[in-house]
Design an enzyme around this catalytic site. Sequence first.
Site, PDB file in Angstrom:
ATOM      1  N   SER A 141     -30.195 104.762  95.619  1.00  0.00           N
ATOM      2  CA  SER A 141     -28.836 104.920  96.162  1.00  0.00           C
ATOM      3  C   SER A 141     -28.362 103.623  95.791  1.00  0.00           C
ATOM      4  O   SER A 141     -27.922 103.187  94.486  1.00  0.00           O
ATOM      5  CB  SER A 141     -28.592 105.031  97.150  1.00  0.00           C
ATOM      6  OG  SER A 141     -27.518 106.254  97.184  1.00  0.00           O
ATOM      7  N   TRP A 178     -24.864 114.950  95.064  1.00  0.00           N
ATOM      8  CA  TRP A 178     -24.036 114.186  94.758  1.00  0.00           C
ATOM      9  C   TRP A 178     -24.416 113.424  93.617  1.00  0.00           C
ATOM     10  O   TRP A 178     -22.910 112.880  93.308  1.00  0.00           O
ATOM     11  CB  TRP A 178     -23.660 113.768  96.007  1.00  0.00           C
ATOM     12  CG  TRP A 178     -23.126 112.837  96.339  1.00  0.00           C
ATOM     13  CD1 TRP A 178     -22.765 111.101  96.468  1.00  0.00           C
ATOM     14  CD2 TRP A 178     -21.520 112.776  96.476  1.00  0.00           C
ATOM     15  NE1 TRP A 178     -21.784 109.976  97.170  1.00  0.00           N
ATOM     16  CE2 TRP A 178     -20.864 110.902  96.753  1.00  0.00           C
ATOM     17  CE3 TRP A 178     -20.408 113.597  95.840  1.00  0.00           C
ATOM     18  CZ2 TRP A 178     -19.552 111.168  96.606  1.00  0.00           C
ATOM     19  CZ3 TRP A 178     -19.057 113.339  96.085  1.00  0.00           C
ATOM     20  CH2 TRP A 178     -18.578 111.937  96.350  1.00  0.00           C
ATOM     21  N   HIS A 190     -31.638 113.153  99.497  1.00  0.00           N
ATOM     22  CA  HIS A 190     -31.076 111.930  99.481  1.00  0.00           C
ATOM     23  C   HIS A 190     -31.382 110.674  99.926  1.00  0.00           C
ATOM     24  O   HIS A 190     -31.913 110.865 101.548  1.00  0.00           O
ATOM     25  CB  HIS A 190     -29.990 111.492  99.433  1.00  0.00           C
ATOM     26  CG  HIS A 190     -29.547 110.164  99.052  1.00  0.00           C
ATOM     27  ND1 HIS A 190     -29.368 110.065  98.041  1.00  0.00           N
ATOM     28  CD2 HIS A 190     -28.996 109.114  99.273  1.00  0.00           C
ATOM     29  CE1 HIS A 190     -28.728 109.015  97.830  1.00  0.00           C
ATOM     30  NE2 HIS A 190     -28.311 108.418  98.470  1.00  0.00           N
TER      31      HIS A 190
HETATM   32  C1  GCU Z   1     -22.343 107.363  99.241  1.00  0.00           C
HETATM   33  C2  GCU Z   1     -22.456 106.971  97.606  1.00  0.00           C
HETATM   34  C3  GCU Z   1     -22.981 106.179  96.561  1.00  0.00           C
HETATM   35  C4  GCU Z   1     -24.224 106.155  96.745  1.00  0.00           C
HETATM   36  C5  GCU Z   1     -24.735 106.560  98.622  1.00  0.00           C
HETATM   37  C6  GCU Z   1     -25.644 105.372  98.906  1.00  0.00           C
HETATM   38  O1  GCU Z   1     -23.046 108.643  98.868  1.00  0.00           O
HETATM   39  O2  GCU Z   1     -21.249 107.530  97.219  1.00  0.00           O
HETATM   40  O3  GCU Z   1     -22.462 106.346  95.245  1.00  0.00           O
HETATM   41  O4  GCU Z   1     -25.377 105.629  95.644  1.00  0.00           O
HETATM   42  O5  GCU Z   1     -23.802 105.990  98.760  1.00  0.00           O
HETATM   43  O6  GCU Z   1     -25.376 103.602  98.350  1.00  0.00           O
HETATM   44  O7  GCU Z   1     -26.144 105.983  99.928  1.00  0.00           O
END
Ligand code: GCU
Length: 433
Positions: free
Chosen positions: A271, A362, A412
């Site tokens: 992420s 997302w 995710h």
């Molecule tokens: C949020 C953010 C993402 C990121 C994520 C994370 O969803 O919008 O860009 O990757 O957090 O780090 O868990």
Amino acid sequence: MKTSFNFIAVLLTILLIAECSHKAIGQNIKANYDESNVPAYSLPDPFMMSDGTRVKTLDDWVKKRRPEILAFFKSEMYGKIPEGHIDVIYETLGESRVALEGLAIRKEIRVHFSANNRDLQMDILIYLPKDVPQPVPVFIGMNFYGNHTICEDPEITRTHSWARNNEAIGIKNYMASEAPRGIRAGRWPVKEILKRGYGLATIYYGDVDPDFDDGFQNGIHTLFYKSGQTKPAPDEWGSIGAWAWGLSRAMDYFVTDPEIDQNKIAVIGHSRLGKTALWAGAADERFALVISNDSGCGGAALSRRRFGETVAIINTSFPHWFCGNFKKYNNNEDKLPFDQHMLIALMAPRPVYIASAQDDRWADPKGEFLSAKNTSPVYKLFGLEGLPADQIPPVNQPVAGTISYHIRSGEHDITLYDWEQYLNFADTFLKKD
Ligand code: GCU
């Protein structure tokens, strides 16, 4: 003293309210999840130099175009590291040759940074497999809640840096407590990694820079300020740049440790820390292999697709992640002098793995795949195939090449399934001599 404490408390509250409202604004910008609404776009050509000449040879790429692309990513997105000297001292906090029921060697290295009458400490937790030939290859990645959350090992030093509140796991008042010890073990299959003959190193990202929009008044940025400077210049690093810099400081340690193979270090992240791993791999070619897990917007996903999270959304929700200049591209992606396939191209010819998750829309799985695919021409210049797929593969069917890709079923996250693919990938590219 009391007055200044009250002042700091009020300031922190204002900053946190500001952070929350930024998030609200970011989340209010409607994200597109409809493939038919992806606008027509054309990707910048990795081989077209900004003076209009074309890359024809490997030498052109290595000597001219790669440095040009890297410079663009520095000045327009992740930010440059300011010039200037800070003191860095590595201290061995502790070492055990019988950690994890005798399975591992555990080391904790505390890195002391100091300059401008300020200092900061970053702890590197390292597990190495025992009874295997040394030096060993190592995975390094940052974690979200503190080194002690990645494994139930009671000996892991708990961070005293700012931590994101999360009552569900027992983090209150921005302080990591004992409660979440081992809570993230599912994301860090330490024993499997060790059994496969790899070491694992991790750093709590908040040790380097706390992940909230504090106007860059905490964290590593402040150590680099020139006299009178109060925030980074528009082309200087944000938090992702700082976290990636922290990974490179761990790399500086690895080259000094005879038990670690400095030529076989894989940098990995999930992420926002996947964005960080990609930038670390691009900026520091000592990382031999790079893994992006669900990094999405600002990581592996193509910005021009504007699917799921967009540049405007990320810059509004997380104004501290990228450099000031990146805000010029809010709702203006076509003006970017690059897209994220060119970030991946900066890894060439090193092996790179991009992974998505099916329900993580997302992060735009298709945009992540297309980024990997559009990087292949650069790998071909090195005589390598790149990503051996034209279409996004079915779920849970990895495509293996020097650029590898999979889309896992589910959300995710970074799971054992993901790690198994990364270990197989590392077996192919790091275990060979
Ligand atoms: C949020 C953010 C993402 C990121 C994520 C994370 O969803 O919008 O860009 O990757 O957090 O780090 O868990």
